[in-house]
Motif scaffolding. Structure first.
Motif, mmCIF file in Angstrom:
data_model
loop_
_atom_site.group_PDB
_atom_site.id
_atom_site.type_symbol
_atom_site.label_atom_id
_atom_site.label_comp_id
_atom_site.label_asym_id
_atom_site.label_seq_id
_atom_site.Cartn_x
_atom_site.Cartn_y
_atom_site.Cartn_z
ATOM 1 N N ARG A 328 0.824 -1.208 0.000
ATOM 2 C CA ARG A 328 0.000 0.000 0.000
ATOM 3 C C ARG A 328 0.857 1.257 0.000
ATOM 4 O O ARG A 328 1.843 1.368 0.733
ATOM 5 N N GLU A 329 0.475 2.201 -0.835
ATOM 6 C CA GLU A 329 1.103 3.521 -0.868
ATOM 7 C C GLU A 329 0.089 4.533 -0.332
ATOM 8 O O GLU A 329 -0.944 4.774 -0.931
ATOM 9 N N ASP A 395 -10.543 -1.617 -2.059
ATOM 10 C CA ASP A 395 -10.118 -0.556 -2.982
ATOM 11 C C ASP A 395 -9.970 -1.081 -4.413
ATOM 12 O O ASP A 395 -9.029 -0.734 -5.136
ATOM 13 N N GLY A 396 -10.895 -1.959 -4.801
ATOM 14 C CA GLY A 396 -10.914 -2.472 -6.162
ATOM 15 C C GLY A 396 -9.884 -3.528 -6.470
ATOM 16 O O GLY A 396 -9.785 -4.004 -7.607
ATOM 17 N N ARG A 397 -9.108 -3.956 -5.498
ATOM 18 C CA ARG A 397 -8.067 -4.964 -5.715
ATOM 19 C C ARG A 397 -8.354 -6.186 -4.849
ATOM 20 O O ARG A 397 -8.731 -6.045 -3.677
ATOM 21 N N ASP A 398 -8.201 -7.361 -5.430
ATOM 22 C CA ASP A 398 -8.398 -8.611 -4.687
ATOM 23 C C ASP A 398 -7.498 -8.605 -3.447
ATOM 24 O O ASP A 398 -6.325 -8.226 -3.509
ATOM 25 N N THR A 399 -8.056 -9.022 -2.314
ATOM 26 C CA THR A 399 -7.273 -9.007 -1.068
ATOM 27 C C THR A 399 -6.003 -9.838 -1.188
ATOM 28 O O THR A 399 -5.007 -9.579 -0.511
ATOM 29 N N ARG A 400 -6.008 -10.854 -2.063
ATOM 30 C CA ARG A 400 -4.824 -11.688 -2.255
ATOM 31 C C ARG A 400 -3.715 -10.961 -2.997
ATOM 32 O O ARG A 400 -2.567 -11.418 -3.016
ATOM 33 N N TRP A 402 -2.958 -7.736 -2.283
ATOM 34 C CA TRP A 402 -2.324 -6.838 -1.319
ATOM 35 C C TRP A 402 -1.350 -7.629 -0.455
ATOM 36 O O TRP A 402 -1.554 -8.820 -0.203
ATOM 37 N N THR A 403 -0.297 -7.003 0.031
ATOM 38 C CA THR A 403 0.513 -7.650 1.059
ATOM 39 C C THR A 403 -0.332 -7.716 2.326
ATOM 40 O O THR A 403 -1.187 -6.849 2.572
ATOM 41 N N LEU A 404 -0.109 -8.743 3.118
ATOM 42 C CA LEU A 404 -0.891 -8.902 4.340
ATOM 43 C C LEU A 404 -0.728 -7.705 5.266
ATOM 44 O O LEU A 404 -1.688 -7.249 5.902
ATOM 45 N N LEU A 407 -2.800 -4.781 3.991
ATOM 46 C CA LEU A 407 -4.233 -5.004 4.170
ATOM 47 C C LEU A 407 -4.635 -4.870 5.631
ATOM 48 O O LEU A 407 -5.558 -4.119 5.977
ATOM 49 N N ARG A 408 -3.929 -5.576 6.496
ATOM 50 C CA ARG A 408 -4.368 -5.662 7.887
ATOM 51 C C ARG A 408 -4.102 -4.393 8.680
ATOM 52 O O ARG A 408 -4.827 -4.103 9.638
ATOM 53 N N THR A 409 -3.080 -3.638 8.303
ATOM 54 C CA THR A 409 -2.864 -2.364 9.002
ATOM 55 C C THR A 409 -3.888 -1.316 8.587
ATOM 56 O O THR A 409 -3.976 -0.257 9.198
#
Length: 587
Positions: A328-329, A395-400, A402-404, A407-409
């Motif tokens: 995430r940026e 945010d329009g992107r598969d959770t898989r 994203w880095t964990l 996502l989790r933060t």
């Protein structure tokens, strides 16, 4: 062999220290040959020919040899101890990292007691093997080899006569090894069950006392305790059955030395010094053979414990960052979407073709009976599970994708079952955001309606609480957990029955605060109370894993379905007339 490679790998920078320790073990074992040789020479070249002038030199050499050997042994012990402690530190760190990164399925497969047994008892046995058993093996092999070589140089026939008992001891030891291995596996399993039982009763002590089941739990623990005792006794008795045979065969070497050595001395085949050397070093053959069974005993225990540790050490989480996962940026917007999501757990269909969308900054509610899959939706968003089919998008992107960590933060989560760490109340609120100032901690506590009761406590925000929150009510613990979730200022906030233990007035105040958070946030409220979700912009009703109703509060009331029945039940409404009094429009 694999276990040795694994130990070598985890020694890290202490490999050289461990090798040095084993090398010193070999050197000091070979030095055991020096004093018997000096004794032989002293008898044959000083005492027998009566040359007392040489006696001080021999005594000085023997004393110096013993002193040097003791110093080298000290260095050996230090090297092996330091390297083994470093090994265990590395392995324990790796195990902790593995456990921290594992998914929900992993913790469903292993009990806490079993994991703690691996992290303590099994690790200590590996350390003991690295520091002590490895030294004993090297010491035994080198001492036995050096002694045999020395004996063969003195008299080969005498040596061969002494070795007659060796094959017998080897056979007995091998039989013992085969017998004891499965027993040690059972010892390890029963210890794990004992620790699990103790851990569960310590964690659930309130439940035990509430149902007055202390005596029952004592009896259950005693069963596990007795089973562990019995298997340990079985292991000990198995060794005691073999020990007399090994002791008898090893001690028979002394008889052979006295009888055969005496005959050879009388016949002139041996000198008095030769016989003294044999008599002095007979223990170097007898002890290794005598201790062979105990050594195999410890090695078998090591292999059992090592297999348990390696099983966790190389465990791979089924949910992990993909190779092309995106970091995430900046701050996420907080859009959440389920697209035809189905979830199967343990061959059971938990969710079936679930689709919904939460726009950034919106609030959605999820209701449904117990077991309908509500919490599974929260677990899918945080990627504690991955969907069996369909997509969960943030945010329009598969959770898989994203880095964990990304996502989790970005997700704050508060659940009905609260876990508080052994820390202060402020420390628990700061758990996800340690940089928070005292003012910010109080601010988020106030949003969760927790500031009032916290300030009323003797030490306020510095009050220490345990992992079970002793001294706090269920509602107080839930509000602290909510403050902890809010403190990370998440773009997505998931509340899973978070206010189930608070009174209606407090819940109303919390909901008012959630409407006006000091940061943009998408809120997903999972609840059983209609009052918790009625102000959501969209409410979804789950039944048996499917969305059966959706709409606003007013729309769902018109449907006269599950949502309406729960509303009526919670408001004690039985007739259409009574419902109209509450503002519900008739069908």
């Amino acid at each position: 062999m694999f276990q040795l490679k694994w130990i070598w790998k985890n020694l890290g920078k202490r490999k050289g220290l461990w090798v040095l320790g084993l090398f010193l073990s070999a050197v000091t074992s070979m030095m055991m040959m020096i004093n018997p040789k000096l004794s032989q020479m002293m008898i044959d070249e000083v005492i027998t020919p009566q040359k007392p002038d040489l006696l001080p030199w021999f005594l000085g050499a023997m004393l110096l040899t013993q002193l040097v050997r003791l110093l080298l042994r000290y260095g050996m012990n230090m090297s092996l101890e330091c390297s083994s402690q470093h090994l265990i530190k590395n392995v324990r760190r790796r195990l902790y990292h593995v456990i921290e990164n594992e998914d929900t399925r992993f913790f469903g497969s292993y009990t806490t007691g079993d994991l703690m047994t691996r992290m303590t008892g099994d690790l200590e046995l590996i350390r003991h093997t690295t520091a002590w058993i490895s030294f004993v093996v090297v010491d035994t092999v080198v001492l036995l080899t050096a002694t045999l070589l020395y004996f063969f140089t003195v008299d080969a026939l005498f040596t061969l006569v002494m070795l007659v008992v060796a094959p017998c001891i080897a056979v007995v030891s091998l039989l013992f090894s085969k017998k004891i291995q499965p027993i040690f596996v059972e010892v390890r399993e029963r210890l794990s069950k004992l620790n699990t039982n103790a851990q569960e009763n310590i964690a659930g002590n309130r439940v035990v006392r509430a149902f007055a089941r202390e005596e029952f739990e004592k009896e259950r623990f005693e069963e596990k305790n007795a089973a562990f005792r019995d298997i340990n006794l079985k292991a000990s008795l198995t060794w005691l059955k073999f020990q007399p045979f090994i002791d008898f065969l090893s001690q028979s070497l002394t008889i052979i030395v006295v009888v055969v050595g005496g005959l050879f001395l009388i016949g002139g085949r041996l000198t008095a010094g030769d016989l003294l050397a044999f008599s002095t070093l007979v223990w170097a053959l007898a002890n290794p053979l005598k201790n062979l069974g105990m050594l195999l005993n410890d090695i078998q225990r090591f292999f059992v414990s090592c297999s348990k540790i390696i099983e966790i050490y190389y465990a791979k989480p089924s949910i992990a960052d993909q190779k092309r996962a995106v970091k995430r940026e900046g701050r996420m917007q907080g859009a959440v979407e389920f697209s035809h999501v189905s979830l199967h757990l343990d061959q059971k269909e938990v969710l079936q073709d679930v689709s919904f969308r939460a726009s950034p900054g919106s609030t959605i509610g999820i209701m449904g009976p117990t077991g309908s899959g509500k919490t599974s939706i929260a677990n899918l968003i945080t990627r504690l599970y991955d969907p069996s089919s369909g997509q969960v998008l943030v945010d329009g992107r598969d959770t898989r994708e994203w880095t964990l960590a990304s996502l989790r933060t970005s997700i704050g989560m508060a659940t009905q079952e609260v876990f508080l760490f052994s820390d202060t109340i402020a420390g628990n609120i700061r758990h996800g955001a340690p940089e928070l100032s005292d003012r910010e901690v109080r601010q988020f506590a106030a949003l969760a309606q927790a500031d009032g009761f916290i300030k009323a406590m003797p030490e306020g925000y510095e009050t220490l609480v345990g992992e079970r929150g002793v001294g706090l009510s269920g509602g107080q613990k839930q509000r602290i957990a909510l403050a902890r979730a809010l403190a990370v200022k998440p773009p997505i906030l998931i509340l899973d029955d978070t206010t189930s233990a608070v009174d209606m007035e407090t819940e109303k105040a919390i909901q008012a605060n959630l409407k006006d958070l000091p940061f943009p946030c998408t809120k997903i409220i999972i609840a059983q109370r209609v009052s918790s979700v009625r102000n959501a912009q969209r409410i979804y009703v789950l039944q048996e894993g499917c969305i059966t109703e959706q709409g606003t509060h007013e729309e769902l009331m018109q449907m006269r379905g599950y949502y309406y029945s729960i509303w009526a039940l919670q408001n004690n409404i039985e007739t259409e007339k009574e419902a109209s009094a509450y503002g519900a429009q008739p069908v």
